[in-house]
Design an enzyme around this catalytic site. Structure first.
Site, PDB file in Angstrom:
ATOM      1  N   GLU A   1     -10.909 -30.484  25.005  1.00 26.55           N
ATOM      2  CA  GLU A   1     -10.354 -31.437  24.036  1.00 26.55           C
ATOM      3  C   GLU A   1     -10.041 -32.779  24.710  1.00 26.55           C
ATOM      4  OE1 GLU A   1      -7.495 -28.315  22.765  1.00 26.55           O
ATOM      5  OE2 GLU A   1      -7.983 -28.992  20.746  1.00 26.55           O
TER       6      GLU A   1
ATOM      7  N   GLY B   1      -7.956 -26.899  25.700  1.00 25.03           N
ATOM      8  CA  GLY B   1      -7.382 -28.242  25.869  1.00 25.03           C
ATOM      9  C   GLY B   1      -8.148 -29.071  26.889  1.00 25.03           C
TER      10      GLY B   1
ATOM     11  N   GLU C   1      -9.710 -20.661  21.967  1.00 24.97           N
ATOM     12  CA  GLU C   1      -8.378 -20.411  21.403  1.00 24.97           C
ATOM     13  C   GLU C   1      -8.356 -19.215  20.460  1.00 24.97           C
ATOM     14  OE1 GLU C   1      -9.861 -23.360  21.609  1.00 24.97           O
ATOM     15  OE2 GLU C   1      -8.457 -24.831  22.429  1.00 24.97           O
TER      16      GLU C   1
ATOM     17  N   ALA D   1      -5.166 -25.390  27.841  1.00 25.88           N
ATOM     18  CA  ALA D   1      -3.715 -25.533  27.833  1.00 25.88           C
ATOM     19  C   ALA D   1      -3.152 -24.310  28.558  1.00 25.88           C
ATOM     20  CB  ALA D   1      -3.220 -25.601  26.401  1.00 25.88           C
TER      21      ALA D   1
HETATM   22  N1  COA Z   1      -3.468 -21.192  31.377  1.00 23.91           N
HETATM   23  C1  COA Z   1      -2.731 -20.705  32.363  1.00 23.91           C
HETATM   24  N2  COA Z   1      -3.233 -20.195  33.503  1.00 23.91           N
HETATM   25  C2  COA Z   1      -4.560 -20.190  33.627  1.00 23.91           C
HETATM   26  C3  COA Z   1      -5.418 -20.679  32.623  1.00 23.91           C
HETATM   27  C4  COA Z   1      -4.820 -21.197  31.455  1.00 23.91           C
HETATM   28  N3  COA Z   1      -5.537 -21.732  30.453  1.00 23.91           N
HETATM   29  N4  COA Z   1      -6.694 -20.521  33.023  1.00 23.91           N
HETATM   30  C5  COA Z   1      -6.636 -19.953  34.242  1.00 23.91           C
HETATM   31  N5  COA Z   1      -5.345 -19.749  34.606  1.00 23.91           N
HETATM   32  C6  COA Z   1      -4.841 -19.165  35.843  1.00 23.91           C
HETATM   33  C7  COA Z   1      -5.039 -17.656  35.884  1.00 23.91           C
HETATM   34  O1  COA Z   1      -3.984 -16.999  35.188  1.00 23.91           O
HETATM   35  C8  COA Z   1      -4.990 -17.398  37.369  1.00 23.91           C
HETATM   36  O2  COA Z   1      -3.646 -17.462  37.801  1.00 23.91           O
HETATM   37  P1  COA Z   1      -3.074 -16.347  38.848  1.00 23.91           P
HETATM   38  O3  COA Z   1      -3.948 -16.510  40.078  1.00 23.91           O
HETATM   39  O4  COA Z   1      -1.659 -16.748  39.043  1.00 23.91           O
HETATM   40  O5  COA Z   1      -3.283 -15.023  38.160  1.00 23.91           O
HETATM   41  C9  COA Z   1      -5.695 -18.619  37.937  1.00 23.91           C
HETATM   42  O6  COA Z   1      -5.605 -19.644  36.942  1.00 23.91           O
HETATM   43  C10 COA Z   1      -7.156 -18.401  38.243  1.00 23.91           C
HETATM   44  O7  COA Z   1      -7.775 -17.910  37.072  1.00 23.91           O
HETATM   45  P2  COA Z   1      -8.611 -16.546  37.019  1.00 23.91           P
HETATM   46  O8  COA Z   1      -8.561 -16.054  35.592  1.00 23.91           O
HETATM   47  O9  COA Z   1      -8.170 -15.615  38.080  1.00 23.91           O
HETATM   48  O10 COA Z   1     -10.073 -17.110  37.365  1.00 23.91           O
HETATM   49  P3  COA Z   1     -11.464 -16.459  36.941  1.00 23.91           P
HETATM   50  O11 COA Z   1     -12.499 -17.203  37.726  1.00 23.91           O
HETATM   51  O12 COA Z   1     -11.427 -14.982  37.032  1.00 23.91           O
HETATM   52  O13 COA Z   1     -11.632 -16.801  35.384  1.00 23.91           O
HETATM   53  C11 COA Z   1     -11.568 -18.237  33.447  1.00 23.91           C
HETATM   54  C12 COA Z   1     -11.766 -18.147  34.971  1.00 23.91           C
HETATM   55  C13 COA Z   1     -11.583 -19.723  33.067  1.00 23.91           C
HETATM   56  C14 COA Z   1     -12.713 -17.515  32.739  1.00 23.91           C
HETATM   57  C15 COA Z   1     -10.223 -17.578  33.059  1.00 23.91           C
HETATM   58  O14 COA Z   1      -9.211 -18.110  33.907  1.00 23.91           O
HETATM   59  C16 COA Z   1      -9.806 -17.836  31.640  1.00 23.91           C
HETATM   60  O15 COA Z   1     -10.339 -17.229  30.724  1.00 23.91           O
HETATM   61  N6  COA Z   1      -8.831 -18.757  31.446  1.00 23.91           N
HETATM   62  C17 COA Z   1      -8.282 -19.037  30.146  1.00 23.91           C
HETATM   63  C18 COA Z   1      -9.232 -19.867  29.339  1.00 23.91           C
HETATM   64  C19 COA Z   1      -8.646 -20.161  27.980  1.00 23.91           C
HETATM   65  O16 COA Z   1      -8.492 -19.307  27.131  1.00 23.91           O
HETATM   66  N7  COA Z   1      -8.336 -21.468  27.773  1.00 23.91           N
HETATM   67  C20 COA Z   1      -7.896 -21.940  26.501  1.00 23.91           C
HETATM   68  C21 COA Z   1      -6.451 -21.971  26.433  1.00 23.91           C
HETATM   69  S1  COA Z   1      -5.985 -22.658  24.865  1.00 23.91           S
END
Ligand code: COA
Length: 262
Positions: A116, A113, A136, A68
């Site tokens: 999910e 999400g 989460e 999400a």
């Molecule tokens: N919500 C909003 N934005 C998200 C996102 C999320 N769940 N997951 C990734 N993004 C965005 C990042 O903020 C980034 O945006 P930006 O370029 O404007 O800064 C872009 O997507 C690319 O992500 P980035 O983190 O730079 O890629 P990465 O390869 O370094 O890392 C992940 C990948 C998946 C490990 C990391 O993005 C992450 O931990 N995301 C969140 C995962 C999460 O907690 N999901 C559950 C939410 S309930």
């Protein structure tokens, strides 16, 4: 549509549609717009009586859906979070109850999400680059779109508790080992393999496709005797259909069946 793409196949895939979550710059994170567009698209697909299989996947090379949208969630009050989560639950339920099969093609991160929604598919095939998790807890919350429940039903209570309590990510091979996904393929082979299976399902009659899905979905939540009764009702209701006569007649006449969905 800004945040999803919907495409229809041709030839053997004429009864197959693909819904692609399409915010690749945000790793296809689920925001209100994306959930709203998905809900509207599913409503239309429910009315498309020629559809037999829906493939879910993510745009870009990195993610199915990385969760999400955390920017959206960071601003929500408790009441707004309820509305946001309920929308995710609605999309999930629409996928589970759809009159067509749903295959999740997990081409990268399927987190929060994203996992999910993926778990509302009938089954998942994964790229060898895919990563799965319910992170989460790292954000101070818990899954809010069915993760605690569907993960438990898919992989068992101990594994679900470990994933939700640690927030850790697992790779595709580990997801295969715990039967979260049915198969893992080299990244470039994922979609061809998904479409091969989609074509197999699309060659069947719609009537048992629907019956299998509904019986398994609704049967999972009720006592076994009730679930078996659901199955018996669904099984017997198919008798007398053109496709039942065609399927059995074709076998006895040693020819391929041609199904019409009637
Ligand atoms: N919500 C909003 N934005 C998200 C996102 C999320 N769940 N997951 C990734 N993004 C965005 C990042 O903020 C980034 O945006 P930006 O370029 O404007 O800064 C872009 O997507 C690319 O992500 P980035 O983190 O730079 O890629 P990465 O390869 O370094 O890392 C992940 C990948 C998946 C490990 C990391 O993005 C992450 O931990 N995301 C969140 C995962 C999460 O907690 N999901 C559950 C939410 S309930």
């Amino acid at each position: 549509m800004n945040t999803i793409k919907l495409e229809r196949g041709t030839d053997k895939l004429a009864a197959v549609a693909t819904l692609t979550f399409n915010r690749p710059d945000k790793l296809n994170a689920l925001n209100d717009e994306l959930l709203g567009e998905t809900e509207a698209a599913l409503r239309d697909l429910y009315n498309d009586h020629s559809l037999k299989v829906l493939v879910l996947t993510g745009a870009g090379d990195k993610a199915f859906v990385a969760g999400a949208d955390i920017l959206t969630m960071s601003k929500l009050s408790s009441g707004e979070a309820h509305t946001f989560g309920a929308r995710g639950h609605r999309v999930g339920r629409m996928l589970e109850e759809a009159p067509f099969a749903v295959i999740g093609a997990i081409n990268g991160f399927a987190l929060g999400g994203g996992l999910e929604i993926a778990m509302c598919s009938d089954f998942l095939y994964a790229s060898d680059k895919a990563k799965f998790g319910q992170p989460e807890i790292n954000l101070g919350v818990i899954p809010g779109m069915g993760g605690t429940q569907r993960l438990t039903r898919r992989v068992g209570i101990g594994m679900a508790r470990e994933l939700c309590l640690t927030g850790k990510m697992i790779d595709a091979q580990e997801a295969l080992r715990i039967t979260l996904v049915n198969a893992v393929f080299p990244h470039a082979e994922l979609l061809p393999k998904v479409y091969e299976t989609a074509a197999t399902i699309a060659s069947k009659s719609q009537l048992p496709i629907r019956a299998v899905r509904r019986t398994i979905t609704f049967g999972a939540d009720v006592p076994l005797a009730t679930a078996n009764e659901l199955e018996l009702q669904a099984f017997s209701a198919l008798f007398g259909s053109d496709d039942q006569r065609e399927g059995m007649g074709a076998f006895l006449e040693k020819r391929a069946a041609t199904f019409t969905g009637k």
